[in-house]
Write a protein that holds these residues in place. Structure first.
Motif, PDB file in Angstrom:
ATOM      1  N   UNK A 383      34.794  54.739  52.333  1.00 22.98           N
ATOM      2  CA  UNK A 383      34.882  53.638  53.311  1.00 22.98           C
ATOM      3  C   UNK A 383      33.559  52.889  53.367  1.00 22.98           C
ATOM      4  N   UNK A 384      32.448  53.635  53.335  1.00 23.89           N
ATOM      5  CA  UNK A 384      31.146  52.955  53.397  1.00 23.89           C
ATOM      6  C   UNK A 384      30.902  52.120  52.142  1.00 23.89           C
ATOM      7  N   UNK A 385      31.315  52.676  50.989  1.00 27.48           N
ATOM      8  CA  UNK A 385      31.151  51.915  49.743  1.00 27.48           C
ATOM      9  C   UNK A 385      31.902  50.584  49.849  1.00 27.48           C
ATOM     10  N   UNK A 386      33.040  50.599  50.525  1.00 29.83           N
ATOM     11  CA  UNK A 386      33.830  49.382  50.677  1.00 29.83           C
ATOM     12  C   UNK A 386      33.196  48.346  51.590  1.00 29.83           C
ATOM     13  N   UNK A 387      32.443  48.807  52.577  1.00 33.25           N
ATOM     14  CA  UNK A 387      31.897  47.831  53.533  1.00 33.25           C
ATOM     15  C   UNK A 387      30.478  47.399  53.198  1.00 33.25           C
ATOM     16  N   UNK A 388      29.785  48.171  52.389  1.00 34.71           N
ATOM     17  CA  UNK A 388      28.347  47.886  52.299  1.00 34.71           C
ATOM     18  C   UNK A 388      28.039  46.583  51.565  1.00 34.71           C
ATOM     19  N   UNK A 389      28.896  46.191  50.624  1.00 26.30           N
ATOM     20  CA  UNK A 389      28.660  44.900  49.976  1.00 26.30           C
ATOM     21  C   UNK A 389      29.357  43.758  50.692  1.00 26.30           C
ATOM     22  N   UNK A 390      29.816  44.008  51.911  1.00 30.97           N
ATOM     23  CA  UNK A 390      30.534  43.026  52.728  1.00 30.97           C
ATOM     24  C   UNK A 390      31.826  42.566  52.044  1.00 30.97           C
ATOM     25  N   UNK A 391      32.338  43.408  51.148  1.00 29.30           N
ATOM     26  CA  UNK A 391      33.582  43.066  50.463  1.00 29.30           C
ATOM     27  C   UNK A 391      34.768  43.196  51.405  1.00 29.30           C
TER      28      UNK A 391
END
Ligand code: FES
Ligand SMILES: [Fe+2]
Length: 420
Positions: A383-391
């Protein structure tokens, strides 16, 4: 929790984790919760039976949408640190972790290197783990026993368990300073209901009457946290914001999917009784066996055998109760994109009885494996990988995710209070 006991075990498969649960459930009398408040548990069981029939948990009033910037914004993380972690206590462990005078825990989780110990009078004390001469740490192990006091390994200054400076080596070189002025720097700490609450820095006071509130102060003593036995513990470092780590423990909606081959065999997924208690909350999940109670007279009910009941103490302590064990999770923020989940499991059963220790070990491994293989990858790291690039701009919390909504509301409120 005693991390001297950490052992990295191989993770259990779903089949092995399930076998451990079956064994445990077959031995429901292993511990028993003699002090549990029967009327409270009957009330929860009644509500859970009704909710199970409807296939839903306690519902929030509406859906909540959040901007995923809350997980990645460094300025918000600073504000949370200031408004939440610098103000509210954390649970450093249970009374049994610091059982005898001189026993200590050593933690730097919340920024301040802190020794938590018990003095000769049996009181809990906490100090900055830093010598008053030139700052060397006094203890280095995560836990242990320091005897009658602390001796600094650098130049040999010594202190008693109340933090009082006892001895300065080569005293005359220091102009005979007033020892009373050079004791260890104290951090507020208090033992209550078998839990050890510690402030995150010196100068921050604890007011546990106010922090826990009347309802929790009445309810927590019933869970016998002061009577638990040996623990297993391990920290789990994660690439994920602390709020994602917290969310992973606050709904049962995921049981039928993430845990379909293990926990879903025993629990009704997406059924829970959620009771906000000020900033904190109580979260109870029914075992499928709870339906047996519907055919029994209430006088004969042993509701705690059919309910797993958790407390979430703001901002990140989770206490999950069953008659056999207490599963303890402490969420530790490290940076905006990193957190640690400290997992410990305490036995309520008598570990000297034949078979109980083995069962306790299996329970620990089963819970630890499920959390590591399913909850944390789904809920935190991916989940964090999904949000960290603001994607991924927004998350949606359903009405069936009331506990998450409550926690986000309380975090927002605390940050707003801290900013004012
Ligand atoms: S730093 Fe502790 S005695 Fe010098
Ligand atoms: Fe889970």
């Amino acid at each position: 929790m005693n991390e001297g006991q950490i052992e990295r075990q191989e993770l259990l498969s779903d089949e092995e984790a399930m076998a451990a649960t079956v064994k445990m459930r077959a031995k429901l009398d292993a511990g028993g919760l003699t002090e549990v408040n029967r009327q409270t548990m009957i009330g929860i069981a009644d509500r859970l039976i009704a909710l199970a029939k409807e296939g839903r948990p306690t519902l929030a009033e509406s859906v909540m949408e959040v901007d995923t910037g809350i997980y990645t914004d460094p300025a918000l993380f600073e504000a949370e640190t200031h408004a939440i972690f610098d103000r509210f206590p954390f649970v450093a462990g249970l009374s049994r972790d610091v059982e005898k005078p001189g026993d200590f825990l050593n933690t730097s989780d919340f920024g301040t290197p802190t020794i938590v110990t018990r003095n000769k009078d049996g009181q809990i004390k906490a100090f900055v783990n830093s010598c008053r001469h030139r700052g060397a740490a006094l203890v280095y192990e995560p836990s242990g026993n320091t005897g009658a006091g602390f001796t600094c390994p650098y130049h040999g200054w010594s202190y008693n368990l109340d933090g009082k400076l006892l001895g300065i080596t080569c005293n005359s070189s220091f102009g005979n300073p007033d020892k009373g002025e050079h004791g260890l720097v104290e951090v507020a700490a208090e033992e209550r209901h078998g839990l050890i609450f510690v402030a995150t820095k010196p100068g921050v006071s604890l007011n546990l009457d106010e922090y826990l509130g009347d309802e929790l102060n009445q309810e927590l003593p019933h869970w016998g946290f002061d009577k638990v036995q040996a623990s297993k513990a391990a920290p789990i470092p994660l690439d994920g914001n602390w709020k994602l780590s917290l969310e992973a423990f606050l709904e049962s909606y995921h049981f039928d999917y993430a845990h379909r081959d293990n926990l879903a065999h025993f629990y009704f997924g997406n059924v829970a009784d959620v009771t906000p208690m000020g900033r904190h909350l109580r979260f109870s999940v029914p075992h499928k066996s709870i339906m047996e109670l519907a055919d029994q007279p209430v006088d004969e009910w042993v509701p705690e055998n059919h309910i797993t009941l958790a407390y979430m103490l703001f901002p990140g302590t989770i206490l999950i109760n069953s008659p056999q064990v207490l599963e303890f999770f402490q969420i530790v923020p490290v940076s905006v994109g990193k957190s640690i989940v400290r997992h410990a499991c305490y036995a309520r059963m008598d570990l000297n009885e034949p078979g109980n220790r083995e069962m306790f070990e299996m329970t620990w491994e089963s819970a630890h494996s499920i959390v590591l293989r399913q909850d944390l990858p789904y809920g935190v790291t991916t989940a964090h990988a999904g949000v960290k690039g603001k994607a991924m701009p927004k998350f949606l919390f359903g009405r069936n995710e009331m506990a998450l909504q409550h926690m986000h509301g309380e975090i927002r409120k605390a940050v707003a209070e801290g900013a004012s």
